[in-house]
Design an enzyme around this catalytic site. Structure first.
Site, PDB file in Angstrom:
ATOM      1  N   GLY D 129       0.844  -1.190   0.000  1.00 16.81           N
ATOM      2  CA  GLY D 129       0.000   0.000   0.000  1.00 16.81           C
ATOM      3  C   GLY D 129       0.878   1.238   0.000  1.00 16.81           C
ATOM      4  CB  SER D 131      -0.316   5.256  -5.033  1.00 14.78           C
ATOM      5  OG  SER D 131       0.878   5.176  -5.747  1.00 14.78           O
ATOM      6  CB  SER D 163       0.330  -4.153  -8.781  1.00 17.38           C
ATOM      7  OG  SER D 163       1.483  -3.764  -8.126  1.00 17.38           O
ATOM      8  CD  GLU D 246       6.682  -1.039  -7.396  1.00 22.69           C
ATOM      9  OE1 GLU D 246       5.561  -1.529  -7.479  1.00 22.69           O
ATOM     10  OE2 GLU D 246       6.890   0.089  -6.892  1.00 22.69           O
ATOM     11  CD  GLU D 389       6.158  13.436 -16.321  1.00 25.86           C
ATOM     12  OE1 GLU D 389       5.844  12.435 -15.636  1.00 25.86           O
ATOM     13  OE2 GLU D 389       5.712  13.635 -17.477  1.00 25.86           O
TER      14      GLU D 389
END
Lengths: 379, 404, 379, 404
Positions: D129, D131, D163, D246, D389
């Site tokens: 967990g 975002s 995910s 990740e 970005e």
């Protein structure tokens, strides 16, 4: 001298169209139609007829308002902005226009007022297996039998075929050396026996596509629009106008994406500041703005050229289509990226435009194809 | 304005052009003067004067400042006829582009009366001292100073990237007059005579080997106080007007800018014809480049971009004619034009292959090395008149309203 | 398993090369050579021979150090970084290698020690009017006359032809169905009568190119390198190695541009802060870094593949050449742009790299050509 | 390690695979389970357990935490043989990718012993967990809170874009534990059991119509204090380790990431074969797309980029094997991979023309609609695991040292 700014009348049309569509075609309506098996609303269609949109470019004698093509594109911009679902361009430009320019007096009198009043919704069936808009692609056969023609075969990529009253079908009536020769246009009543219309399940659900199978369907010879065997040039002319109108839709849609993205960038904060204060976001927005400005210039040129029957109209339309198509796609790419995670969700409206951009780009020849057309012109 | 009158004007212009264009103009026998040479400058000066005297240029300025006031339809006819034949350009001067617009907005009445007419007639040429070695796009870094001494200002410092520097009779100059005032309030603008003692200039060689730009040096150069433009400390605002005028030229390029300068060349609808011809005439590994879809596509993309520029320029020109200031929109046109030039330059060199190495003066050069020159020169296009980055900031902040 | 990191020996070679070139080949030297009519310095050449570079990859029996191709590319990176002027790749790879791989024992014994000692500087003349490196381009004729061959015709794009001792010339000795057949390599002494070498005046002055006209020049048959009529395959092999070495040069040059640009962005201020704190500048630098990393990966793969005589070497070299070529050009574009006005001046060194990038890209097939080669491999 | 021993191992692995791969594997008769289905998850779980039990996975972790310690040459042989046949993937879990690396660096001894072995063996699946609706890439905006209550923490809040959310037995969770502490000191990491009361999850539908990701809700969920990872307030550092792990997967993709997960598919040298075949089999306006140089060029560019990724991944993997942490380099690989996927998706759709509209479930779809799905899914690639970005910022600031 070409006029690029809108006339007072056009400004009014634009404002009225935006208001109308904001009320009658909010995103809730669009999403409802995406799930609908027909994909558009007859009720809304009637309202559009009532405000005069369906007969906008037809002469007054056929129930129209006699406005010009440039006026129509002002409307199309707003339709693109609202993602209006339904076969507006199909009915008015792809079926109505061939009737107006190539139909008999009887045909004009019978069909055009019905189109203008919203009682006759139409679409066009040209593409087949190869998916390309060119005469070689038309292989479906129509064979004469007495006063009828028997149509047999399958059309693909037909917009809103399920809910319409008539389909204008391009069929091969004879085989000749030139592929353009021997194509005839039949106006087919969709309630005829032998027509089977399964959905195609396409990415852009705001403009549904169908497969249409004609199983020995009988069409009276009186339903031929234009001359026998000579349908392709009529179709080409209608496609040219539709392509220009599509450019207007694309510019309108792109401007929604830009505005929505700029507003989001002003409101959404990250690291304590609005993300619109990050230079990279700013520059992406600036590029979106710039690309849309140039798209607009070419689109307006194309619309004016068609209105004026300019000999450069074909070139203008090809230039506009390829530039507007590329722009709409990239503007949506940036729109999704700047929105971040939320822009990638089903619930946000950004992907509706993203998909519309891509379906519009492939319709009537993608950017690549139109650039190749231009190249062939100077070969 | 009856159409008979316009037709008469058309015949008049046509006759005048036949009479006055340089001998051999429009035929291969005409040899134009070398770019940036004194000969080219003088030709432009004389040509402008001729046109001005007969009333074919000098539009868009009030009569009291030497402007030629003509109905819009007449101007259109004059431009059309000149567009048909093409004409020599103007003198090497920023007068029409920068000085006249800036003086019109910010100048004193006597300055407008003294300077604008001679700009319109081409008699006096101008340059502008703006960029400095350590300033670039940032006016806050201006190091050139002007110190008041009685009725005069004493200027010291250096300017770089001055275009049209070589033959300028007069110059615009931004200098720091209040060292302690805050940004936007510490600069003033001056109009200076390039024959003033203490002023000197020299070429600044760019990467292509040419010296299109110059450097200017101020060594105790004295400028009368009355030559200050606008109020003391308001130089930043004058600079903005000047820049905007310059950028709108950089952007509208041919259609807007050249029209504004009163010179027009002929144009072909498919603006990439030169590239098409080059591709048709170039073989790579035995195959015509024009037959490769990868090149066809890019060449046609160039044609499309040129048309897009033409119509955007037309929309802009229409706005200007109606009196709407184009303002920040100039940044959009300027960037697009500059970046298109780079893309076109790169594409040309890719078509040329090994021959893309040949520069001017090479016996084996294609198109006398202009292709390569254009590619190199285009690198400066995204730097001069405000970098592409600065212009994108302007679009984002001033047009779209994104936070600074 | 492929080794990507440098061995201790290679690290030493790299450090030594950088130090040597910083001392012996500063930009003042490069600029001096740009104005020189020969374009490189024999004095520096001798010093390079003294530190063993010219015989680096030749066997010890011919005065070399017997190091491998990957070692050589470590050196080439540094040469690219320093913009070393002079026909190093030409002498070692394009002339030396053919002698080593296809020459007779006598030829090897005669020429290779001279190359290694710096006494014999060479270049290759293949390209003609069409400017393309392919067998069809070789049209210049050599006709047998007794023990000699008479060479007649013009070669173009010959690097440093003016200052060298020998030119290896690809000439057509018979016309056959296959263009590769009938090409012979002649080692021509430049002091022979009938050789005329005007300059071509090219953009990249750090690597001067010349036209070479042979006016009935007589070359003894003993100067044929490799078999009569079978020169093309020798040339192809030498070109493959040179192309990979060129990739190393390009990566080395690109890294100089990146470092110089990043340093400038840290120091130069605008609006009161270093320009390197503007996000758009940052992202451009990040892209330059990323592109160079991927260029390095492909370049090192190509170098290892050649070293190991891998059957994929051709593919690796084509991939590396096209990617490194594109990267070097765009890295220089960004370098000039980030430097602003100063980067556009003649006095700043940035344009020397900008031009070298473009001359390297066109040498031995540009990015487009190499991608087409790859495509033909899977046609 | 003699080559005889390695050959024996090779034969052993080969035999084991013959014995254990799903029935029909490698032939058209094998029908793989539907993506993201429970069946697919279970197959991965069982397969991983089988491999683990025989010592063919679980490398790169110490024995005391369940790692399988084998010489590098043996590992290479195992990977090679598996690469030859291809194997099923692992369970739907972030265990190997995120949880195990993070626990290894930041976990307490008991946590390492309790959790890592069951991750390596595939028995327990994990999610993370991270975002939140209003946070995005900015950890400073984390709104989920954890409040100490005796020996427990009470968690409230929401996470999005999780995910491998559906079948996870355990989760990693970053929450605000010190609301008043400065940024970088106000977060803590927890390991939580997904069967805890107060925890719920639901699918989050993405633009392609699939629900690859989920949303997680915490409503007074209680987590024992001992399940905190690293010290209180050090959550930012744990998050960085997890993100880095990740991202390096997102970047190395196939060659690095899959190898790290212990599963390997077959690879062809020219990785764009699928595109070549598609172009050869697709006609546009009667002409094979493969004959158009514009497409040939772009397809070959894709092949080149895939190879470049492969070798960059190999260089990175070599570094990792030598124990050098890859750190910020992961951002380079991640961005390139994500943007390449977008370019490839766009190219595929351009080749397909009108057929690029057909999605999964359409009777007329080419490749069952996977092309279009991949194009749509790729839009998320530049957003998830740190936007492009953010990653460019990292490259510029942390690798190149440009000022923040």
């Amino acid at each position: 001298m070409m006029e690029f700014s809108l006339s007072e009348e056009q400004e009014m049309l634009k404002t009225m169209a935006r208001d109308f569509l904001e009320n009658e075609c909010p995103k809730t309506h669009v999403r409802e139609m995406m799930e609908d098996e027909v994909g558009f609303s007859r009720e809304l269609w009637k309202k559009m007829a009532d405000v005069g949109w369906l007969g906008l470019v037809f002469p007054e004698e056929y129930g129209g308002s006699g406005m010009n093509f440039r006026d129509l594109t002002v409307l199309c911009e707003e339709m693109g902005r609202a993602l209006l679902p339904g076969p507006f361009l199909q009915t008015v430009l792809l079926v109505g226009m061939p009737i107006l320019t190539a139909g008999t007096d009887e045909q004009k009198k019978e069909y055009l007022p019905k189109i203008a009043s919203g009682d006759m919704v139409c679409t066009l069936a040209v593409l087949e297996e190869d998916g390309d808009f060119w005469p070689d692609g038309v292989q479906l056969k129509a064979t004469q039998r007495g006063n009828d023609y028997i149509i047999n075969g399958t059309k693909l990529f037909v917009n809103n075929a399920k809910g319409v009253d008539y389909i204008l079908v391009a069929a091969r009536t004879r085989r000749a050396t030139e592929p353009e020769d021997g194509i005839t246009l039949f106006l087919v009543d969709t309630t005829e026996w032998g027509i089977y219309i399964p959905p195609l399940t396409t990415m852009d659900q705001t403009r549904q596509q169908f497969e249409v199978t004609f199983n020995r369907v009988a069409v009276p010879a009186s339903n031929i629009i234009g001359e026998l065997h000579k349908g392709w040039s009529v179709l080409k002319e209608a496609a040219l106008k539709t392509t220009a109108a599509l450019c207007a839709e694309m510019v309108g849609g792109g401007e929604w994406v830009l505005e929505t993205t700029v507003n989001y960038a002003k409101e959404r904060t990250a690291f304590g500041v609005p993300i619109g204060s990050f230079q990279v976001i700013k520059h992406k927005c600036a590029d979106m703005y710039s690309d849309l400005e140039y798209s607009r210039s070419l689109m307006e040129w194309a619309a004016e050229a068609i209105k004026d029957d300019d000999r450069d109209a074909h070139m203008a339309v090809s230039m506009a289509k390829s530039y507007c198509g590329d722009t709409y796609k990239i503007v949506c790419d940036h729109g999704v990226q700047i929105h971040g995670g939320i822009g990638f969700t089903w619930d946000h409206d950004m992907h509706l435009y993203f998909k519309r951009a891509r379906s519009s780009d492939t319709a009537f020849g993608d950017a690549y194809y139109h650039r190749e057309l231009l190249a062939q012109a100077v070969d | 304005m009856t159409s008979e009158n316009l037709e008469a004007l058309r015949r008049e212009v046509r006759g005048w052009l036949r009479e006055n264009l340089p001998k051999g103009w429009g035929t291969p026998e005409y040899v134009p003067p070398i770019r940036y040479s004194r000969e080219s400058h003088e030709l432009g000066r004389e040509w402008t004067k001729k046109m001005y005297d007969v009333g074919y240029t000098g539009f868009n300025y009030p009569k009291e400042y030497g402007g030629i006031e003509r109905p819009r339809e007449e101007v259109a006819v004059i431009y059309e006829e000149m567009g048909r034949t093409g004409t020599p350009g103007g003198p090497l001067s920023l007068g029409l582009l920068v000085a006249a617009p800036a003086i019109l907005v910010h100048g004193e009445e006597w300055q407008k009366k003294r300077f604008i007419p001679k700009i319109l007639s081409g008699e006096e040429s101008w340059c502008e001292g703006f960029s400095e070695p350590d300033a670039g796009s940032d006016l806050a870094n201006v190091q050139t100073t002007a110190v008041r001494d009685g009725d005069e200002w004493v200027v010291n410092g250096q300017k770089v990237w001055t275009s049209m520097w070589e033959f300028a009779d007069w110059g615009l100059l931004v200098a720091k007059t209040e060292p302690d005032a805050p940004r936007h309030r510490n600069l003033s603008y001056f109009l200076f005579d390039t024959s003033t003692p203490g002023f000197s200039r020299r070429p600044l060689v760019q990467m292509s080997g040419e010296a299109e730009f110059g450097e200017m040096f101020f060594d105790d150069m004295r400028v009368p106080h009355k030559n200050m433009m606008d109020e003391q400390g308001r130089g930043w605002y004058v600079a903005m007007t000047a820049l905007m005028a310059e950028r709108s030229f950089g952007g509208t390029g041919f259609s807007g800018g050249m029209a504004a300068m009163g010179g027009l060349g002929t144009s072909d609808l498919l603006g990439a014809n030169a590239l098409v011809e080059l591709a048709k005439n170039t073989k790579r590994y035995g195959k015509s480049v024009w037959e490769e879809s990868a090149f066809r596509q890019r060449i046609m993309q160039t044609a499309i971009e040129l048309e897009a520029m033409r119509w955007s320029g037309t929309r802009m020109a229409a706005k200007m004619m109606k009196g709407t200031p184009i303002g920040n929109e100039a940044s959009v046109l300027k960037n697009f034009q500059a970046e298109m030039r780079q893309r076109r330059g790169d594409l040309t060199c890719e078509i040329l292959g090994a021959y893309s190495q040949m520069v001017r003066g090479s016996t084996r050069a294609v198109d006398e090395g202009d292709h390569v020159y254009n590619m190199l020169r285009a690198r400066g296009a995204t730097i001069e008149m405000g970098t592409s980055e600065i212009n994108r900031n302007i679009i984002a902040e001033r047009i779209l309203g994104l936070p600074r």
